[in-house]
Design an enzyme around this catalytic site. Structure first.
Site, mmCIF file in Angstrom:
data_model
loop_
_atom_site.group_PDB
_atom_site.id
_atom_site.type_symbol
_atom_site.label_atom_id
_atom_site.label_comp_id
_atom_site.label_asym_id
_atom_site.label_seq_id
_atom_site.Cartn_x
_atom_site.Cartn_y
_atom_site.Cartn_z
ATOM 1 N N TYR A 11 -2.473 -0.792 11.017
ATOM 2 C CA TYR A 11 -2.363 -1.235 9.623
ATOM 3 C C TYR A 11 -1.118 -0.643 8.961
ATOM 4 O O TYR A 11 -0.362 -1.350 8.285
ATOM 5 C CB TYR A 11 -3.623 -0.828 8.863
ATOM 6 C CG TYR A 11 -3.589 -1.106 7.377
ATOM 7 C CD1 TYR A 11 -3.883 -2.370 6.882
ATOM 8 C CD2 TYR A 11 -3.267 -0.102 6.466
ATOM 9 C CE1 TYR A 11 -3.862 -2.629 5.524
ATOM 10 C CE2 TYR A 11 -3.246 -0.356 5.103
ATOM 11 C CZ TYR A 11 -3.548 -1.615 4.641
ATOM 12 O OH TYR A 11 -3.511 -1.871 3.293
ATOM 13 N N SER A 14 0.857 -1.188 0.000
ATOM 14 C CA SER A 14 0.000 0.000 0.000
ATOM 15 C C SER A 14 0.882 1.222 0.000
ATOM 16 O O SER A 14 2.041 1.174 0.450
ATOM 17 C CB SER A 14 -0.890 -0.019 1.251
ATOM 18 O OG SER A 14 -1.510 1.229 1.457
ATOM 19 N N LYS A 16 2.094 -2.687 7.330
ATOM 20 C CA LYS A 16 2.517 -2.551 5.934
ATOM 21 C C LYS A 16 3.960 -2.044 5.845
ATOM 22 O O LYS A 16 4.712 -2.460 4.945
ATOM 23 C CB LYS A 16 1.570 -1.599 5.193
ATOM 24 C CG LYS A 16 0.194 -2.189 4.912
ATOM 25 C CD LYS A 16 0.273 -3.404 3.994
ATOM 26 C CE LYS A 16 -1.102 -3.926 3.622
ATOM 27 N NZ LYS A 16 -1.039 -5.118 2.743
#
Length: 341
Positions: free
Chosen positions: A154, A141, A158
């Site tokens: 999150y 991402s 990542k």
């Protein structure tokens, strides 16, 4: 069509990007092992694969369990054949300020999103390395480079995957291995995660616009599986400007996100306190529903990425597209900064 049907394993295959990616591989006639926790989503994904022309294999598994992931890989090879491609897409998250996320919730997001990627990679490597072939695709991402408010767990996971990927890539290059690995960094995508994410926000969560449809991401992932030599792929102009912007003006992004990061991740609709959350249990377990690949933002979702199209053309065109996108993004950031300054 591919020269031969490949065996592809996809984690997080029951919905969103994983579901769309399964359909994309299936359209080439590939055999696709679908790994996820849910029941209805897995069954729906398997039917999608069959309808698209592929051969599905449903495997219910929690990617936070390393032994279970390895058993899933073993079953995939027993029933479908040697694994050619492994796609790590499974993740979970919490929408809340750091102060309102419990330690066990940080742990769970890390175990699923980061360690699930590690366990999937190791399961793939243990089978690919002896054969000296295969491809591992990490689904990343823009938030692997740029943390944003309300998604700290999150973003951290990542970021960790990005570091893990770089280390692994260097090791494979050192060994002269025929196994390839690459990472695909996505923009905001219209997936069902905003219907099932654990949220403590006052309003319904949404991806930060512009929003792309999951098929845009799926096409990029399949292309990366075909051509894993680049260390990473950036998908969508917003991902490009986020990654480059963070390299050039990270302090400015801090201030902009401090002002707009909360509102841009929420709709005008109130958050429903009884909304299904999939942090600990699948959202589509008994009594649930098949959420599919798309979320609730189809009206604003983009089905095409100019940046992705340009990246397939000549190097000069690619460079021009990236430069133009970065310049446009920088101007937009400055305009927003002046407006709120």
């Amino acid at each position: 069509m591919a020269e031969r049907a490949r065996v592809v394993v996809i984690t997080g295959a029951s919905g969103g990007v994983g579901r769309a990616t399964a359909r994309e591989f299936a359209a080439r006639g590939d055999r696709v092992a679908l790994l996820a926790r849910g029941e209805k989503g897995l069954a729906g994904a398997a039917e999608d694969v069959r309808q698209a022309g592929g051969t599905p294999l449903e495997i219910s598994v929690d990617v936070a369990d390393a032994d279970a992931v390895d058993r899933a890989a073993e079953r995939a090879e027993e029933e479908l054949g040697p694994i050619d491609v492994w796609v790590n897409d499974a993740f979970t998250g919490v929408f809340a300020p750091v102060s309102r996320i419990a330690p066990e919730e940080f742990r769970r997001v890390t175990e699923v999103t980061y360690l699930g990627c590690v366990y999937g990679t190791k399961a793939a490597l243990s089978r690919m390395l002896p054969r000296d072939r295969g491809t591992i695709v990490q689904v990343g991402s823009a938030l692997a480079y740029r943390g944003i408010p309300l998604q700290s767990a999150y973003c951290a996971a990542k970021h960790a995957i990005q570091g893990f990927h770089e280390s692994l890539r260097c090791e494979l290059m050192h060994d002269g291995s025929g196994v390839g690995t690459t990472m695909v960094h996505l923009p905001a995508v219209n997936t069902p995660q905003f219907e099932w994410v654990l949220s403590r926000l006052p309003k319904h969560a949404q991806p930060v616009p512009p929003i792309y449809q999951p098929e845009v991401a799926a096409r990029a992932i399949v292309r990366a599986a075909d051509r894993p030599r680049p260390r990473e792929y950036w998908v969508g102009g917003s991902a490009v400007q986020t990654i480059l912007g963070n390299r050039l003006v990270p302090g400015l992004l801090d201030r902009i996100l401090a002002r707009s990061g909360y509102s841009s991740q929420q709709t005008d609709k109130p958050h429903l306190p009884d909304q299904t959350a999939n942090l600990w249990h699948p959202a589509d377990r008994s009594g649930g529903r098949d959420f599919g690949a798309h979320g609730s933002f189809d009206e604003s979702g983009r089905a095409f990425s100019v940046q992705q199209w340009a990246s397939r053309r000549t190097g000069r065109l690619t460079a021009a597209a990236i430069a133009a996108t970065a310049a446009a993004g920088t101007l937009a950031w400055r305009a927003l900064h002046r407006r709120h300054g």
